[in-house]
Design an enzyme around this catalytic site. Structure first.
Site, PDB file in Angstrom:
ATOM      1  N   GLU A 178       0.768  -1.273   0.039  1.00 52.28           N
ATOM      2  CA  GLU A 178      -0.045  -0.002   0.058  1.00 52.28           C
ATOM      3  C   GLU A 178       0.995   1.213  -0.004  1.00 52.28           C
ATOM      4  OE1 GLU A 178      -2.945  -0.130   3.126  1.00 52.28           O
ATOM      5  OE2 GLU A 178      -4.281  -1.569   1.923  1.00 52.28           O
ATOM      6  N   GLU A 376      -5.729  -8.294  -0.828  1.00 46.70           N
ATOM      7  CA  GLU A 376      -6.410  -8.104   0.542  1.00 46.70           C
ATOM      8  C   GLU A 376      -7.853  -7.578   0.179  1.00 46.70           C
ATOM      9  OE1 GLU A 376      -4.623  -5.225   3.308  1.00 46.70           O
ATOM     10  OE2 GLU A 376      -2.680  -5.728   2.904  1.00 46.70           O
TER      11      GLU A 376
END
Ligand code: P53
Length: 478
Positions: A178, A376
Site C-alpha cells: 500500500e 487483501e
C-alpha cells in the site's frame, strides 16, 4: 448468472503481514522496526508513535498472535481450509536488524526458510511482500527513512539477499505494501511513518516531502524488480496499492472532474510502477506547486527497467468526492471525505461496496492490461463467542461472498485476468490502523484481547468451514 467457477490454478488463500501476527519482536536477533514503536489506539483514537520503546506502554505488535512460535499449527489450519497460497511479508529487521548491517542475520533468514518449507509441504505457494509497513527503526532514527537515498541501497541489498536465499521457494513477490497510503492520508502520521519511515517536521510542506520520499521508494522498488528478474527470470514481481476508487458524488461535471483529480493520487503510483515513467498530470502538478523533487538521470532509466509483472492491490471500500462539500455529510477522516448515501458501513466506518471491486478490476485492467491479484479484502468486525465458544460470523461470510461474486463477474463478463484472492487477516491479528485485537478479520479466532490478555488459543469460526467449501469447489459454492 453463469457460474463456471474460477480459472484453473486460481490462487485462493489468505493474507497477513509479519508485524501484525509474528510477535517475537526481539527474538532470533531481530531488531526493532517501525511497528515496534507504535502503541495501541482504538476507533477514533490514533496510535502513538513513541521515541524508541518506552517502558509501561502497550505495544500490541511485540507479541501479536505469536505466529513466530506457532506458525506450524497455523499453517496446518490454512492447509485444512485448502489454501493454494499464503501472503505474508518478511520482517526487514529480522534480516537486517539495523537496516545498515554488513551481514544479514542468519537466524532471521532461517525463520523464513522454515516457514516457507512448512507452506510448501502442503502445496501452499508463498506470496511475499518485501516491506509491509515495516522498516528497521535504526533507518528511521539515523537516516530519516526514505528521505535518504542511502535507504534505497539498503532496501536493494535486503531485496537481493532474500531473492537469492528463497529463489527456489518463492515465485510471487511484491515490493511495498500500500505504497500510496502516504499520499491519501497526508495528515495522519502513521501512514508516512509506516510506508516510508518518515516523520514530518513542523512547518515542512508535507506533500512535497511525500513526493520526494515516494520517488526514492519507487526507485528502490524498480531496482528490486530489476535485480529479482536477474536472480530468477521466473519470478513474478508485483507492486501493491490500496485501491479505494473515488466516485463522483453526482453527475455534476465538477464532481466528475474532482474524482478524476483525486484518483491521480492513486494512479500516480501505478503509472510509475507499471509504465516506468511519471505521468503528465504529476509533472504539471509539481511545476504548478513549485515542488522541487530531486531525481537523478539514472533514476529514470531504472524506473523503466524495473516495471512490475502484475498489480497486487487491496480492496476494502470505495470512497466519494464532491467539488463543493458544503452541503453534504462528511465521512470518516481515514476513509474518505464524503459519505455515500447508497451504501452501509462497518463498525469502523469503512463503506461496504462489493460492486466497487468489479469496478476497480475493470478500470485497472483497462488501463494497464496486466494481471491483477487481490491481495487483501475483508471485513473487520467484533466477533462474539456464544455459550459453546463458537463464532457465528455470517456477516463476514456475507461480505466475502458478495465480493467474490463481483470478482467472478469481472472474470466471466469483463474478461479481467485475475491471479488470485487472499482475504486479509485470514487468522485474527493486530489491526494496523488502530492496533486493536477487537477488529477481527479471521476465519480462525485467536483468543487475545486489546489489553494483551488471552490464551492465544486458535479456534475455527463458521467462515472457516464456508471458505474451505469455496476453495474446494473453486468458487462454485458460495
Ligand atoms: P485494519 C486503508 C485503506 C485500505 C486498506 O486495516 C488499509 C488502510 C489502512 O492502511 O490497510 C490495509 O487492520 C493494510 C493492512 C491492514 C488492513 O488494511 O486497520 O494493508 O496492513 O491491516 C486492514 O483494519
Amino acid at each position: 448468472m453463469i457460474n463456471k467457477g474460477f480459472p484453473e490454478g486460481f490462487l485462493w488463500g489468505g493474507a497477513v503481514a509479519a508485524h501484525q501476527l509474528e510477535g517475537g519482536w526481539n527474538q532470533g536477533g531481530k531488531g526493532p522496526s517501525t511497528a515496534d514503536v507504535m502503541t495501541a489506539g482504538a476507533h477514533g483514537v490514533p496510535r502513538e508513535i513513541t521515541d524508541g520503546i518506552i517502558e509501561g506502554k502497550n505495544y500490541p505488535n511485540h507479541e501479536a498472535i505469536d505466529f513466530y512460535h506457532r506458525y506450524k499449527e497455523d499453517v496446518a489450519l490454512f492447509a485444512e481450509m485448502g489454501f493454494k497460497c499464503f501472503r505474508t511479508s518478511i520482517g526487514w529487521s529480522r534480516i537486517f536488524p539495523n537496516g545498515d548491517d554488513e551481514q544479514p542475520n542468519e537466524a532471521g533468514l532461517q525463520f523464513y526458510d522454515d516457514l516457507f518449507d512448512e507452506l510448501l509441504k502442503y502445496g501452499i505457494e508463498p506470496v511475499i511482500t518485501l516491506s509491509h509497513f515495516e522498516i528497521p527503526y535504526n533507518l528511521v532514527k539515523n537516516y530519516g527513512g526514505f528521505r535518504s537515498r542511502k535507504v534505497i541501497d539498503f532496501f536493494e541489498k535486503f531485496a537481493i539477499t532474500v531473492f537469492e536465499r528463497y529463489k527456489n521457494k518463492v515465485k510471487y513477490w511484491m515490493t511495498f505494501n500500500e505504497i500510496n497510503n502516504q499520499a491519501s492520508n497526508l495528515d495522519v502520521d502513521i501512514f508516512a511513518f509506516t510506508c516510508s519511515g518518515v516523520t514530518y517536521k513542523d512547518g515542512e510542506n508535507r506533500e512535497e516531502t511525500m513526493y520526494q520520499v515516494v520517488h526514492n521508494e519507487l526507485v528502490a522498488s524498480a531496482r528490486a524488480v530489476r535485480a529479482g528478474k536477474k536472480i530468477n527470470p521466473n519470478f513474478e514481481i508485483g507492486c501493491m496499492v490500496a485501491f479505494v476508487p473515488i466516485y463522483p458524488y453526482s453527475c455534476n461535471p465538477d464532481d466528475m472532474m474532482k474524482s478524476v483529480e483525486e484518483m491521480h493520487k492513486r494512479w500516480h503510483f501505478l503509472d510509475v510502477h507499471v509504465r516506468g515513467e511519471y505521468p503528465a498530470y504529476t509533472k504539471k502538478m509539481w511545476e504548478r506547486k513549485g515542488f522541487n523533487i530531486h531525481i537523478e538521470p539514472q533514476d529514470l532509466i531504472e524506473l523503466k527497467e524495473g516495471t512490475v509483472d502484475y498489480i497486487g492491490f487491496s480492496y476494502y471500500m470505495s470512497s466519494v468526492d464532491k467539488a463543493d462539500k458544503s452541503d453534504v455529510e462528511s465521512g470518516d477522516k481515514l476513509v474518505g471525505s464524503v459519505k455515500n448515501p447508497y451504501i452501509k458501513e462497518s463498525d469502523w466506518g469503512w463503506p461496504i461496496d462489493p460492486v466497487g471491486l468489479r469496478y476497480a478490476l475493470n478500470v485497472m485492467y483497462e488501463r494497464y492490461n496486466k494481471p491483477l491479484f487481490i491481495v487483501e479484502n475483508g471485513f473487520g468486525a467484533i466477533d462474539v463467542k456464544d455459550e459453546k465458544g463458537e463464532v457465528h460470523d455470517d456477516y463476514r461470510i456475507d461480505y466475502l461472498r458478495r465480493h467474490i461474486e463481483e470478482m467472478q463477474k469481472a472474470i466471466e463478463i469483463d474478461g479481467v485476468e485475475l491471479l488470485g484472492y487472499t482475504p486479509w487477516g485470514c487468522i485474527d491479528l493486530v489491526s494496523f490502523t488502530t492496533g486493536e485485537m477487537k477488529k477481527r478479520y479471521g476465519f480462525i479466532y485467536v483468543d487475545k484481547n486489546n489489553d494483551g490478555s488471552g490464551t492465544l488459543e486458535r479456534s475455527k469460526k463458521d467462515s472457516f468451514y464456508w471458505y474451505k467449501k469455496v476453495i474446494e469447489s473453486n468458487g462454485k459454492e458460495l
